[in-house]
Write an enzyme that holds these catalytic residues in place. Structure first.
Site, PDB file in Angstrom:
ATOM      1  N   TYR A  38      -1.450  -0.499  11.253  1.00  0.00           N
ATOM      2  CA  TYR A  38      -1.699  -1.153   9.955  1.00  0.00           C
ATOM      3  C   TYR A  38      -0.552  -0.894   8.986  1.00  0.00           C
ATOM      4  CZ  TYR A  38      -3.252  -1.485   5.102  1.00  0.00           C
ATOM      5  OH  TYR A  38      -3.301  -1.760   3.755  1.00  0.00           O
ATOM      6  N   THR A  47       0.822  -1.209   0.000  1.00  0.00           N
ATOM      7  CA  THR A  47       0.000   0.000   0.000  1.00  0.00           C
ATOM      8  C   THR A  47       0.858   1.262   0.000  1.00  0.00           C
ATOM      9  OG1 THR A  47      -1.495   1.279   1.420  1.00  0.00           O
ATOM     10  CG2 THR A  47      -0.120  -0.321   2.533  1.00  0.00           C
ATOM     11  N   ASP A  48       0.278   2.352  -0.487  1.00  0.00           N
ATOM     12  CA  ASP A  48       1.005   3.631  -0.443  1.00  0.00           C
ATOM     13  C   ASP A  48       1.190   4.112   1.000  1.00  0.00           C
ATOM     14  OD1 ASP A  48      -1.641   4.367   0.084  1.00  0.00           O
ATOM     15  OD2 ASP A  48      -1.763   5.874  -1.503  1.00  0.00           O
ATOM     16  N   GLU A  49       0.406   3.541   1.927  1.00  0.00           N
ATOM     17  CA  GLU A  49       0.501   3.999   3.325  1.00  0.00           C
ATOM     18  C   GLU A  49       1.867   3.709   3.949  1.00  0.00           C
ATOM     19  OE1 GLU A  49      -2.758   3.405   5.935  1.00  0.00           O
ATOM     20  OE2 GLU A  49      -4.236   3.597   4.340  1.00  0.00           O
ATOM     21  N   LYS A  59       2.329  -3.443   7.289  1.00  0.00           N
ATOM     22  CA  LYS A  59       2.523  -3.621   5.849  1.00  0.00           C
ATOM     23  C   LYS A  59       3.968  -3.298   5.456  1.00  0.00           C
ATOM     24  CE  LYS A  59      -0.239  -4.495   3.107  1.00  0.00           C
ATOM     25  NZ  LYS A  59      -0.713  -5.812   2.571  1.00  0.00           N
TER      26      LYS A  59
HETATM   27  P1  NAD Z   1     -10.161  -6.747   2.730  1.00  0.00           P
HETATM   28  O1  NAD Z   1     -10.092  -6.468   4.195  1.00  0.00           O
HETATM   29  O2  NAD Z   1     -11.403  -6.371   1.981  1.00  0.00           O
HETATM   30  O3  NAD Z   1      -9.911  -8.301   2.470  1.00  0.00           O
HETATM   31  C1  NAD Z   1      -8.922  -9.029   3.123  1.00  0.00           C
HETATM   32  C2  NAD Z   1      -9.153 -10.516   2.845  1.00  0.00           C
HETATM   33  O4  NAD Z   1      -8.083 -11.247   3.467  1.00  0.00           O
HETATM   34  C3  NAD Z   1     -10.462 -11.057   3.426  1.00  0.00           C
HETATM   35  O5  NAD Z   1     -11.091 -11.910   2.506  1.00  0.00           O
HETATM   36  C4  NAD Z   1     -10.014 -11.843   4.651  1.00  0.00           C
HETATM   37  O6  NAD Z   1     -10.867 -12.926   4.977  1.00  0.00           O
HETATM   38  C5  NAD Z   1      -8.641 -12.329   4.205  1.00  0.00           C
HETATM   39  N1  NAD Z   1      -7.737 -12.616   5.344  1.00  0.00           N
HETATM   40  C6  NAD Z   1      -7.498 -11.823   6.418  1.00  0.00           C
HETATM   41  N2  NAD Z   1      -6.647 -12.434   7.254  1.00  0.00           N
HETATM   42  C7  NAD Z   1      -6.326 -13.628   6.680  1.00  0.00           C
HETATM   43  C8  NAD Z   1      -5.477 -14.696   7.052  1.00  0.00           C
HETATM   44  N3  NAD Z   1      -4.794 -14.669   8.200  1.00  0.00           N
HETATM   45  N4  NAD Z   1      -5.371 -15.751   6.227  1.00  0.00           N
HETATM   46  C9  NAD Z   1      -6.079 -15.798   5.060  1.00  0.00           C
HETATM   47  N5  NAD Z   1      -6.908 -14.823   4.671  1.00  0.00           N
HETATM   48  C10 NAD Z   1      -7.024 -13.741   5.468  1.00  0.00           C
HETATM   49  O7  NAD Z   1      -8.878  -6.041   2.118  1.00  0.00           O
HETATM   50  P2  NAD Z   1      -8.685  -5.291   0.714  1.00  0.00           P
HETATM   51  O8  NAD Z   1      -9.114  -3.893   0.839  1.00  0.00           O
HETATM   52  O9  NAD Z   1      -9.223  -6.138  -0.372  1.00  0.00           O
HETATM   53  O10 NAD Z   1      -7.091  -5.290   0.627  1.00  0.00           O
HETATM   54  C11 NAD Z   1      -6.383  -6.377   0.045  1.00  0.00           C
HETATM   55  C12 NAD Z   1      -4.899  -6.098   0.095  1.00  0.00           C
HETATM   56  O11 NAD Z   1      -4.613  -4.903  -0.609  1.00  0.00           O
HETATM   57  C13 NAD Z   1      -4.355  -5.880   1.501  1.00  0.00           C
HETATM   58  O12 NAD Z   1      -3.092  -6.494   1.585  1.00  0.00           O
HETATM   59  C14 NAD Z   1      -4.229  -4.374   1.641  1.00  0.00           C
HETATM   60  O13 NAD Z   1      -3.196  -4.043   2.507  1.00  0.00           O
HETATM   61  C15 NAD Z   1      -3.909  -3.986   0.212  1.00  0.00           C
HETATM   62  N6  NAD Z   1      -4.324  -2.643  -0.217  1.00  0.00           N
HETATM   63  C16 NAD Z   1      -5.613  -2.226  -0.054  1.00  0.00           C
HETATM   64  C17 NAD Z   1      -6.002  -0.970  -0.533  1.00  0.00           C
HETATM   65  C18 NAD Z   1      -7.419  -0.488  -0.410  1.00  0.00           C
HETATM   66  O14 NAD Z   1      -7.697   0.662  -0.761  1.00  0.00           O
HETATM   67  N7  NAD Z   1      -8.361  -1.291   0.049  1.00  0.00           N
HETATM   68  C19 NAD Z   1      -5.061  -0.143  -1.144  1.00  0.00           C
HETATM   69  C20 NAD Z   1      -3.730  -0.595  -1.277  1.00  0.00           C
HETATM   70  C21 NAD Z   1      -3.391  -1.851  -0.818  1.00  0.00           C
HETATM   71  O1  TDX Z   2     -16.129   6.941   8.683  1.00  0.00           O
HETATM   72  C1  TDX Z   2     -15.107   7.390   8.125  1.00  0.00           C
HETATM   73  N1  TDX Z   2     -14.928   8.743   8.063  1.00  0.00           N
HETATM   74  C2  TDX Z   2     -13.825   9.316   7.495  1.00  0.00           C
HETATM   75  O2  TDX Z   2     -13.704  10.546   7.468  1.00  0.00           O
HETATM   76  C3  TDX Z   2     -14.089   6.539   7.559  1.00  0.00           C
HETATM   77  C4  TDX Z   2     -14.238   5.048   7.605  1.00  0.00           C
HETATM   78  C5  TDX Z   2     -12.982   7.126   7.004  1.00  0.00           C
HETATM   79  N2  TDX Z   2     -12.825   8.468   6.986  1.00  0.00           N
HETATM   80  C6  TDX Z   2     -11.619   9.056   6.363  1.00  0.00           C
HETATM   81  C7  TDX Z   2     -10.307   8.495   6.869  1.00  0.00           C
HETATM   82  C8  TDX Z   2      -9.413   8.572   5.648  1.00  0.00           C
HETATM   83  O3  TDX Z   2      -8.819   9.866   5.578  1.00  0.00           O
HETATM   84  O4  TDX Z   2     -11.669   8.720   4.991  1.00  0.00           O
HETATM   85  C9  TDX Z   2     -10.359   8.401   4.478  1.00  0.00           C
HETATM   86  C10 TDX Z   2     -10.380   6.999   3.903  1.00  0.00           C
HETATM   87  O5  TDX Z   2     -10.526   6.117   5.011  1.00  0.00           O
HETATM   88  P1  TDX Z   2     -10.538   4.518   4.796  1.00  0.00           P
HETATM   89  O6  TDX Z   2     -11.616   4.171   3.811  1.00  0.00           O
HETATM   90  O7  TDX Z   2     -10.569   3.898   6.141  1.00  0.00           O
HETATM   91  O8  TDX Z   2      -9.166   4.274   4.024  1.00  0.00           O
HETATM   92  P2  TDX Z   2      -7.634   4.606   4.414  1.00  0.00           P
HETATM   93  O9  TDX Z   2      -7.461   4.770   5.863  1.00  0.00           O
HETATM   94  O10 TDX Z   2      -7.197   5.731   3.516  1.00  0.00           O
HETATM   95  O11 TDX Z   2      -6.921   3.230   3.970  1.00  0.00           O
HETATM   96  C11 TDX Z   2      -7.299   2.560   2.742  1.00  0.00           C
HETATM   97  O12 TDX Z   2      -6.371   2.836   1.705  1.00  0.00           O
HETATM   98  C12 TDX Z   2      -5.078   2.276   1.822  1.00  0.00           C
HETATM   99  C13 TDX Z   2      -7.404   1.056   2.941  1.00  0.00           C
HETATM  100  O13 TDX Z   2      -8.344   0.776   3.973  1.00  0.00           O
HETATM  101  C14 TDX Z   2      -6.065   0.451   3.242  1.00  0.00           C
HETATM  102  O14 TDX Z   2      -6.185  -0.962   3.352  1.00  0.00           O
HETATM  103  C15 TDX Z   2      -5.136   0.795   2.096  1.00  0.00           C
HETATM  104  O15 TDX Z   2      -3.848   0.310   2.371  1.00  0.00           O
END
Ligand code: NAD
Ligand code: TDX
Length: 339
Positions: free
Chosen positions: A153, A125-127, A157
């Site tokens: 988190y 992730t970019d985080e 990562k």
């Molecule tokens: P998500 O939380 O929607 O899904 C995570 C999945 O992993 C779920 O299906 C869960 O059951 C499974 N999981 C969790 N723990 C596990 C374990 N111990 N063993 C096997 N499976 C397990 O997450 P997402 O938003 O789809 O993110 C997927 C990946 O992408 C993550 O690694 C996250 O860090 C990365 N990522 C997410 C975003 C975003 O915006 N959502 C952005 C950049 C990177």
């Molecule tokens: O209720 C809310 N109110 C609010 O203001 C929630 C849930 C979030 N926020 C804000 C927090 C963040 O600035 O919105 C922004 C986005 O929040 P999230 O959806 O929780 O995402 P973020 O924290 O940016 O992280 C996401 O992007 C990077 C994913 O959850 C991560 O898994 C990924 O790595």
């Protein structure tokens, strides 16, 4: 080609499974997922009967189960999406984040070492780069930006990324890492900003914006992320990191206002609540490397992607209503009441 996709019952992983089965119908895709609160087997229903798809319920930290699966499938590629992914939950309870995101990554790579692999891809992730100041719009994260994390988190990562790079240098494991910005689209779990606001707005409930709502995220439609990973696992250079992002920076408050407008709901639903602890101000990716090396460019503009996403949530109410009617109620109460 046999590909193990971990975390394939979650948001991005499931979109990736769908993408791969469509783009490479000759590949066999094996999804390994623990089905935590964030994993949903019903999401994978459309592909369950596909002979080139197999679902295995297992924890990536469970060494015996992971090694057993490698023994059975001898994967060519592993793409690791499995993670605890929600920043707010990591602030409440970091332990499981370290376990799954770091130790789970180690177990997967140990299995790759034992059984041999063409590519291990870590979805990061970019985080991991921390945040950028709001008053420096000229700054972007490149692959050379030092890791500088804020939350449990993002720290977990980043730790995993370092471990993946160590396995490359120390053991010669053929790895790649991608660091993507915020995704949005179908099957996004309702605890995250965009689906949470859509669900609340549809129920005429308050829209809880953290702090002043001026934090900036760089939003990418999930399909564009999946296509980028597909390119990296096939054509990306071993040992390399690729940033993925679409130059689509938006303030949280502006996203919430767009959702209100699209759903024809009043902005008076917007409620400013106590800020997230350690809240990152701005994320912004420089995607030059993946564009120059692999020809990747995002295809879906935010104006179109957000409409598609809202439409999906309108047409798939049972998917998210089932989720928010269960244990999620306790989570919501804990995180948002008296905030
Ligand atoms: P998500 O939380 O929607 O899904 C995570 C999945 O992993 C779920 O299906 C869960 O059951 C499974 N999981 C969790 N723990 C596990 C374990 N111990 N063993 C096997 N499976 C397990 O997450 P997402 O938003 O789809 O993110 C997927 C990946 O992408 C993550 O690694 C996250 O860090 C990365 N990522 C997410 C975003 C975003 O915006 N959502 C952005 C950049 C990177
Ligand atoms: O209720 C809310 N109110 C609010 O203001 C929630 C849930 C979030 N926020 C804000 C927090 C963040 O600035 O919105 C922004 C986005 O929040 P999230 O959806 O929780 O995402 P973020 O924290 O940016 O992280 C996401 O992007 C990077 C994913 O959850 C991560 O898994 C990924 O790595």
């Amino acid at each position: 080609m046999n590909i193990i996709v971990t975390g394939g019952a979650g948001f991005i992983g499931s979109n990736f499974v769908f993408h791969m089965l469509k783009a490479h119908p000759e590949y066999r895709i094996i999804c390994l997922d623990k089905l935590t609160y964030a994993g949903n087997l019903s999401t994978l229903e459309p592909v369950m009967a596909n002979p080139n798809f197999r679902f295995v319920k297992a924890d990536i930290c469970d060494r015996d189960a992971v090694f057993q699966l490698f023994e059975e499938e001898h994967p060519d590629i592993v793409v690791n999406f499995a993670a605890e992914s929600h920043v707010d939950r990591s602030i409440e309870d970091p332990g499981i984040f370290l376990q799954t995101n770091i130790v789970g990554t180690q177990v997967l790579m140990d299995a790759c070492r034992k059984y041999g692999i063409k590519r291990y891809h870590q979805v990061s992730t970019d985080e991991v780069y921390g945040d950028l100041p709001l008053d420096r719009p000229d700054l972007f994260f490149t692959e050379e930006t030092p890791l500088h994390t804020s939350s449990p988190y993002s720290s977990s990562k980043a730790a995993a990324d370092l471990l993946v790079q160590a396995y490359h240098r120390t053991y010669g494991l053929p790895i790649t890492i991608s660091r993507c910005s915020n995704n949005y689209g179908p099957y996004h779990f309702p605890e995250k900003l965009i689906p949470l606001m859509i669900a609340n707005a549809l129920a005429d409930k308050p829209l809880p914006v953290y702090g002043e709502g001026i934090n900036v995220r760089d939003w990418l439609y999930v399909e564009d992320h999946c296509k980028a990973i597909d390119l990296i696992i096939h054509n990306g250079r071993e040992g390399e990191v690729y940033n993925i992002g679409g130059h689509n920076e938006m303030r949280n408050i502006d996203i919430v206002k767009i959702i209100c407008k699209e759903l024809n709901k009043p902005e008076s639903l917007i409620t400013y609540v106590t800020d997230r602890k350690g809240h990152d101000m701005r994320y912004a990716i420089d995607p030059t490397k993946i564009h120059n090396e692999l020809g990747w460019l995002p295809e879906t503009k935010f104006a179109d992607g957000i409409k598609l996403t809202i439409q999906w949530y309108l047409e798939n109410r049972s998917w998210w209503e089932t989720i928010i009617s269960g244990e999620y109620q306790n989570y919501y109460e804990k995180m948002y009441s008296n905030r």
